[in-house]
Enzyme design. Structure first.
Site, PDB file in Angstrom:
ATOM      1  N   LEU A   1      35.809  36.089  32.626  1.00 25.34           N
ATOM      2  CA  LEU A   1      36.379  34.805  32.221  1.00 25.34           C
ATOM      3  C   LEU A   1      36.241  33.813  33.370  1.00 25.34           C
ATOM      4  CD1 LEU A   1      39.639  36.078  30.474  1.00 25.34           C
ATOM      5  CD2 LEU A   1      37.432  35.529  29.423  1.00 25.34           C
TER       6      LEU A   1
ATOM      7  N   GLY B   1      39.338  45.436  34.450  1.00 28.68           N
ATOM      8  CA  GLY B   1      40.330  45.044  35.433  1.00 28.68           C
ATOM      9  C   GLY B   1      40.334  43.538  35.574  1.00 28.68           C
ATOM     10  N   GLY B   2      41.460  42.977  35.997  1.00 28.71           N
ATOM     11  CA  GLY B   2      41.556  41.530  36.172  1.00 28.71           C
ATOM     12  C   GLY B   2      41.145  40.797  34.917  1.00 28.71           C
ATOM     13  N   ASP B   3      40.165  39.911  35.045  1.00 23.31           N
ATOM     14  CA  ASP B   3      39.678  39.163  33.885  1.00 23.31           C
ATOM     15  C   ASP B   3      38.271  39.607  33.499  1.00 23.31           C
ATOM     16  OD1 ASP B   3      38.326  38.154  36.047  1.00 23.31           O
ATOM     17  OD2 ASP B   3      38.667  36.044  35.575  1.00 23.31           O
ATOM     18  N   GLU B   4      37.955  40.870  33.782  1.00 27.38           N
ATOM     19  CA  GLU B   4      36.644  41.426  33.451  1.00 27.38           C
ATOM     20  C   GLU B   4      36.734  42.420  32.308  1.00 27.38           C
ATOM     21  OE1 GLU B   4      34.403  41.192  37.768  1.00 27.38           O
ATOM     22  OE2 GLU B   4      35.269  43.106  37.144  1.00 27.38           O
TER      23      GLU B   4
END
Length: 196
Positions: free
Chosen positions: A39, A79-82
């Site tokens: 993102l 993870g995170g925005d992945e």
């Protein structure tokens, strides 16, 4: 094996599911694709609203990704925005690009957070099985390389992996390493050239 926030498979389960799908594709001599999704500018949402409200956006992204795909496709939060999407069977390379466009359109729909309309975009890197790799690790790495290139464009876009991308990345790393060593050894010096 599942991401606590989105309930999607996590990286570990995704790799396992992808390996199973790749084994089946190898037996059938079919093609598959892996899409690495990042993102764009999600960090700004975290900074503006805080992590907990921003997490609701990630949950909605996960729902939209799942809804935009076929039942046999696999979507995971790395993870995170992945996120990663595996398309176990595609008949043509272009089909992966069509899926990327469909998912980009789903992500581009407005999100609403604390009374504010939020617009998101995403960058996609695509690697194709078996041309770009025959195992989950290689396909993920190559799709990630393509995603980084797509992200440098600065807008919602998708790029297919090519070996040229890896070669350029390797040359960049070599150059950076060489410059760091040269600085450390005092091998660089400034030369003035008079301009007449």
């Amino acid at each position: 094996y599942y991401d606590a926030l989105t309930a999607l498979p996590n990286r570990c389960l995704f790799k396992s599911l992808l390996e199973q799908a790749l084994s089946a594709a190898l037996r059938k001599r079919s093609h598959g694709a892996l899409l690495f999704v990042d993102l764009n500018r999600f960090k700004h949402i975290n900074e503006s609203f805080g992590h907990t409200p921003a997490d609701s956006i990630l949950e909605e992204v996960a729902r939209r990704l799942s809804t935009a795909l076929r039942e046999e496709d696999i979507v995971a939060r790395l993870g995170g925005d992945e996120f990663a999407i595996a398309l176990p069977e595609i008949s043509r390379r272009e089909h992966a690009g069509n899926v990327a466009k469909k998912v980009l359109a789903a992500v581009a729909q407005p999100f609403f957070l604390e009374g504010h309309e939020i617009l998101l975009s995403a960058s996609f890197g695509i690697s194709i099985f078996p041309e770009d790799g025959r195992d989950s690790e290689t396909l993920l790495k190559n799709a990630d390389v393509a995603m980084v290139r797509a992200k440098k464009r600065g807008t919602s876009s998708h790029l297919f992996y090519s070996q040229e991308m890896n070669r350029r990345s390797f040359e960049q790393l070599k150059l950076e390493g060489g410059l760091r060593r040269a600085i450390g050894r005092g091998e660089l010096h400034l030369v003035y050239q008079p301009q007449l």
